[in-house]
Motif scaffolding. Structure first.
Motif, PDB file in Angstrom:
ATOM      1  N   ALA A 298       0.696  -1.278   0.037  1.00 53.27           N
ATOM      2  CA  ALA A 298      -0.029  -0.103  -0.014  1.00 53.27           C
ATOM      3  C   ALA A 298       0.892   1.184  -0.107  1.00 53.27           C
ATOM      4  CB  ALA A 298      -0.802  -0.194   1.303  1.00 53.27           C
ATOM      5  N   THR A 299       0.580   2.122  -0.847  1.00 53.95           N
ATOM      6  CA  THR A 299       1.158   3.468  -0.859  1.00 53.95           C
ATOM      7  C   THR A 299       0.448   4.783  -0.184  1.00 53.95           C
ATOM      8  OG1 THR A 299       2.193   2.758  -2.916  1.00 53.95           O
ATOM      9  CG2 THR A 299       2.316   5.146  -2.356  1.00 53.95           C
TER      10      THR A 299
ATOM     11  N   ARG B 110       0.269   8.424   1.013  1.00 51.24           N
ATOM     12  CA  ARG B 110       0.583  10.227   0.903  1.00 51.24           C
ATOM     13  C   ARG B 110      -0.465  10.981   1.600  1.00 51.24           C
ATOM     14  NH1 ARG B 110      -2.179   9.085  -4.962  1.00 51.24           N
ATOM     15  NH2 ARG B 110      -4.261  10.006  -4.316  1.00 51.24           N
TER      16      ARG B 110
ATOM     17  N   ASN C  83      -2.612  14.349   1.252  1.00 53.59           N
ATOM     18  CA  ASN C  83      -3.125  15.464   0.188  1.00 53.59           C
ATOM     19  C   ASN C  83      -2.569  16.872   0.546  1.00 53.59           C
ATOM     20  OD1 ASN C  83      -4.943  17.425  -0.429  1.00 53.59           O
ATOM     21  ND2 ASN C  83      -6.076  15.621  -1.277  1.00 53.59           N
TER      22      ASN C  83
ATOM     23  N   GLU D  95      -3.871   9.453   2.440  1.00 56.19           N
ATOM     24  CA  GLU D  95      -4.737   8.833   1.384  1.00 56.19           C
ATOM     25  C   GLU D  95      -3.741   7.678   1.106  1.00 56.19           C
ATOM     26  OE1 GLU D  95      -4.491  11.678  -1.742  1.00 56.19           O
ATOM     27  OE2 GLU D  95      -6.368  12.522  -1.043  1.00 56.19           O
ATOM     28  N   VAL D  96      -4.658   6.434   0.900  1.00 54.42           N
ATOM     29  CA  VAL D  96      -3.910   5.171   0.427  1.00 54.42           C
ATOM     30  C   VAL D  96      -4.342   4.596  -0.917  1.00 54.42           C
ATOM     31  CG1 VAL D  96      -5.610   3.761   1.634  1.00 54.42           C
ATOM     32  CG2 VAL D  96      -3.498   2.853   1.310  1.00 54.42           C
ATOM     33  N   TYR D  97      -3.100   4.396  -1.456  1.00 50.29           N
ATOM     34  CA  TYR D  97      -3.475   3.351  -2.873  1.00 50.29           C
ATOM     35  C   TYR D  97      -3.039   2.080  -2.628  1.00 50.29           C
ATOM     36  CZ  TYR D  97      -3.218   2.168  -7.835  1.00 50.29           C
ATOM     37  OH  TYR D  97      -3.562   1.312  -8.736  1.00 50.29           O
TER      38      TYR D  97
ATOM     39  N   PRO E  56      -2.613  -1.123  -5.095  1.00 46.86           N
ATOM     40  CA  PRO E  56      -2.405  -1.328  -6.484  1.00 46.86           C
ATOM     41  C   PRO E  56      -2.984  -2.784  -6.889  1.00 46.86           C
ATOM     42  CG  PRO E  56      -0.115  -0.929  -5.837  1.00 46.86           C
ATOM     43  CD  PRO E  56      -1.041  -0.835  -4.577  1.00 46.86           C
TER      44      PRO E  56
ATOM     45  N   ASP F 171      -6.565  -2.024  -6.988  1.00 44.99           N
ATOM     46  CA  ASP F 171      -6.754  -0.908  -7.688  1.00 44.99           C
ATOM     47  C   ASP F 171      -7.795   0.241  -6.922  1.00 44.99           C
ATOM     48  OD1 ASP F 171      -6.275   1.006  -9.702  1.00 44.99           O
ATOM     49  OD2 ASP F 171      -8.279   0.450 -11.019  1.00 44.99           O
ATOM     50  N   LEU F 172      -7.333   0.292  -5.665  1.00 43.20           N
ATOM     51  CA  LEU F 172      -8.223   0.875  -4.537  1.00 43.20           C
ATOM     52  C   LEU F 172      -7.337   2.297  -4.099  1.00 43.20           C
ATOM     53  CD1 LEU F 172     -10.580   1.019  -2.666  1.00 43.20           C
ATOM     54  CD2 LEU F 172      -8.842  -0.418  -0.858  1.00 43.20           C
ATOM     55  N   GLU F 173      -8.339   3.256  -4.162  1.00 46.91           N
ATOM     56  CA  GLU F 173      -7.927   4.661  -3.555  1.00 46.91           C
ATOM     57  C   GLU F 173      -8.941   4.748  -2.307  1.00 46.91           C
ATOM     58  OE1 GLU F 173      -6.450   7.864  -5.708  1.00 46.91           O
ATOM     59  OE2 GLU F 173      -6.258   6.897  -7.506  1.00 46.91           O
TER      60      GLU F 173
ATOM     61  N   THR G 267       5.653   3.388   0.622  1.00 50.96           N
ATOM     62  CA  THR G 267       4.869   2.141   0.204  1.00 50.96           C
ATOM     63  C   THR G 267       5.346   1.178   1.322  1.00 50.96           C
ATOM     64  OG1 THR G 267       5.140   2.437  -2.075  1.00 50.96           O
ATOM     65  CG2 THR G 267       4.719   0.188  -1.417  1.00 50.96           C
TER      66      THR G 267
END
Length: 70
Positions: free
Chosen positions: A3-4, A6, A8, A15-17, A19, A22-24, A62
């Motif tokens: 999970a990445t 960042r 805002n 926030e988390v992404y 891959p 494919d979830l934000e 990450t």
């Protein structure tokens, strides 16, 4: 899973992404363990176990996280 995370720059939200899915999502609640990390609740209802870190990381970062059921 990876999970990445960042911050805002406009509103300061974490926030988390994820891959693989494919979830934000936005982190809405944190039960801290250490300076940074612990149990993170996401805006989509998922709950992630994030490893505890001794210092707040520089973003983006990450990390290997685990989805837990509550």
């Amino acid at each position: 899973m990876k999970a990445t995370f960042r911050k805002n720059l406009i509103n300061g939200a974490l926030e988390v992404y994820i891959p693989k899915k494919d979830l934000e999502a936005v982190v809405v609640n944190i039960q801290k363990e250490g300076v940074w990390g612990g149990i993170f609740e996401l805006s989509n209802g998922w709950v992630l176990k994030v490893p505890a870190l001794e210092t707040e990381p520089k973003f983006p970062i990450t990390l290997e996280v685990k989805k837990i059921n509550e």
